[in-house]
Design an enzyme around this catalytic site. Structure first.
Site, PDB file in Angstrom:
ATOM      1  N   VAL A  51     -36.233 -42.392  16.176  1.00 22.23           N
ATOM      2  CA  VAL A  51     -36.242 -41.756  17.325  1.00 22.23           C
ATOM      3  C   VAL A  51     -35.062 -41.932  18.077  1.00 22.23           C
ATOM      4  CG1 VAL A  51     -38.957 -42.131  17.585  1.00 22.23           C
ATOM      5  CG2 VAL A  51     -37.463 -43.846  18.669  1.00 22.23           C
ATOM      6  N   THR A  88     -38.110 -49.423  13.020  1.00 23.13           N
ATOM      7  CA  THR A  88     -38.063 -47.986  12.946  1.00 23.13           C
ATOM      8  C   THR A  88     -37.276 -47.324  13.932  1.00 23.13           C
ATOM      9  OG1 THR A  88     -40.476 -48.089  14.040  1.00 23.13           O
ATOM     10  CG2 THR A  88     -40.276 -48.004  11.468  1.00 23.13           C
ATOM     11  N   GLU A  89     -36.837 -48.129  14.911  1.00 25.88           N
ATOM     12  CA  GLU A  89     -36.326 -47.335  16.069  1.00 25.88           C
ATOM     13  C   GLU A  89     -35.189 -46.254  15.767  1.00 25.88           C
ATOM     14  OE1 GLU A  89     -36.818 -51.717  17.218  1.00 25.88           O
ATOM     15  OE2 GLU A  89     -36.669 -50.705  15.475  1.00 25.88           O
ATOM     16  N   VAL A  90     -34.637 -46.325  14.769  1.00 27.03           N
ATOM     17  CA  VAL A  90     -33.576 -45.432  14.311  1.00 27.03           C
ATOM     18  C   VAL A  90     -34.234 -43.866  14.008  1.00 27.03           C
ATOM     19  CG1 VAL A  90     -33.564 -45.512  11.966  1.00 27.03           C
ATOM     20  CG2 VAL A  90     -31.374 -44.937  13.014  1.00 27.03           C
TER      21      VAL A  90
END
Length: 260
Positions: free
Chosen positions: A138, A134-136
């Protein structure tokens, strides 16, 4: 360092490793990373354990990834880089650990926590668990776990998951073969215990050699892997436990393992 960030507890033939930051959804910071590396060293030194069970405290999260709220943006670049490199050692450490690592996924396994889950050999998840890079969402990118994801789902699906930051349900993760088993949350401990009980009836040295040969051969070209595996088989059949297993089979009795 906060006390007891990672709990390491002996439970019969198992070593249970628990990230103990439930209020922070078991997010990873440098201190947690250092504690996980120490847990790996303890597991490696314990000759008489059959497996490691890795989980997170509480019922919300296995590990929600890096601790963004606790990130020291004023730290020097060298210190930040070294902290990231330590997490790479954790991922590789669980992969190379000579004991099977069973992931007890009790909640969210996201971002770096997704990579940590995928570093386990077997994953048993509650039906309420979620998974994802889910990094993208943030403004970041899952650089360090990208190859781990691709190893499991292939480059096309890995890129889709990383580009979109999609959260997978436990059922979807099972469909993608990221997870071995999904059970109701209330049955998670029983499912993990049932699986580890099966391992506890086997020879630790056999499981150790098997994990080593499987992991090493997957990094080799096929023409190199087969001779390597033939050599590992020759090593394996010379162990006391292999000889005992064969004799017990022929004599129609339960084997008595000596872990040698």
């Amino acid at each position: 360092m906060e006390p007891d960030l990672v709990l390491v507890e002996r439970d019969g033939p198992l070593l249970r490793v628990t990230i103990n930051r439930p209020d922070a959804r078991n997010a990873i910071n440098v201190d947690v990373t250092v504690a996980l590396l120490d847990a790996i060293r303890q597991a490696e030194a314990a000759d008489d354990i059959v497996a490691v069970v890795l989980t997170g405290a509480g019922d919300r999260a296995f590990c929600a990834g890096g601790d963004l709220g606790g990130m020291d943006l004023g730290a020097g670049e060298t210190a930040i880089h070294r902290g990231r490199a330590l997490f790479a050692e954790v991922l590789e450490g669980f992969r190379r650990l000579r004991r099977p690592v069973i992931g007890r996924v009790n909640g969210h396994a996201l971002a770096g926590g997704f990579g940590l889950a995928l570093a386990c050999d077997v994953l048993i998840a509650a039906d309420s668990a979620t998974f994802g890079a889910t990094e993208v969402r943030v403004g970041l990118w899952p650089h360090m776990i990208s190859t781990v994801i691709a190893d499991h789902v292939g480059p096309k699906k890995a890129m889709e998951l990383m580009l979109t930051g999609t959260r997978l349900t436990a059922a979807e993760a099972l469909d993608l073969k990221l997870v071995n088993q999904v059970v109701p949350a209330g049955e998670l401990d029983a499912a993990v215990d049932a699986f580890t009980d099966r391992l506890a009836a086997l020879s630790p040295v056999v499981l150790s050699l098997g994990k080593e040969s499987f992991g090493t051969s997957r990094t080799m070209r096929r023409e190199d892997a087969l001779p390597y595996l033939a050599g590992m088989l020759s090593v394996h059949v010379r162990t006391d436990d292999a000889k005992e297993g064969i004799m017990a089979f022929l004599e129609k009795r339960p084997p008595v393992w000596t872990n040698r």
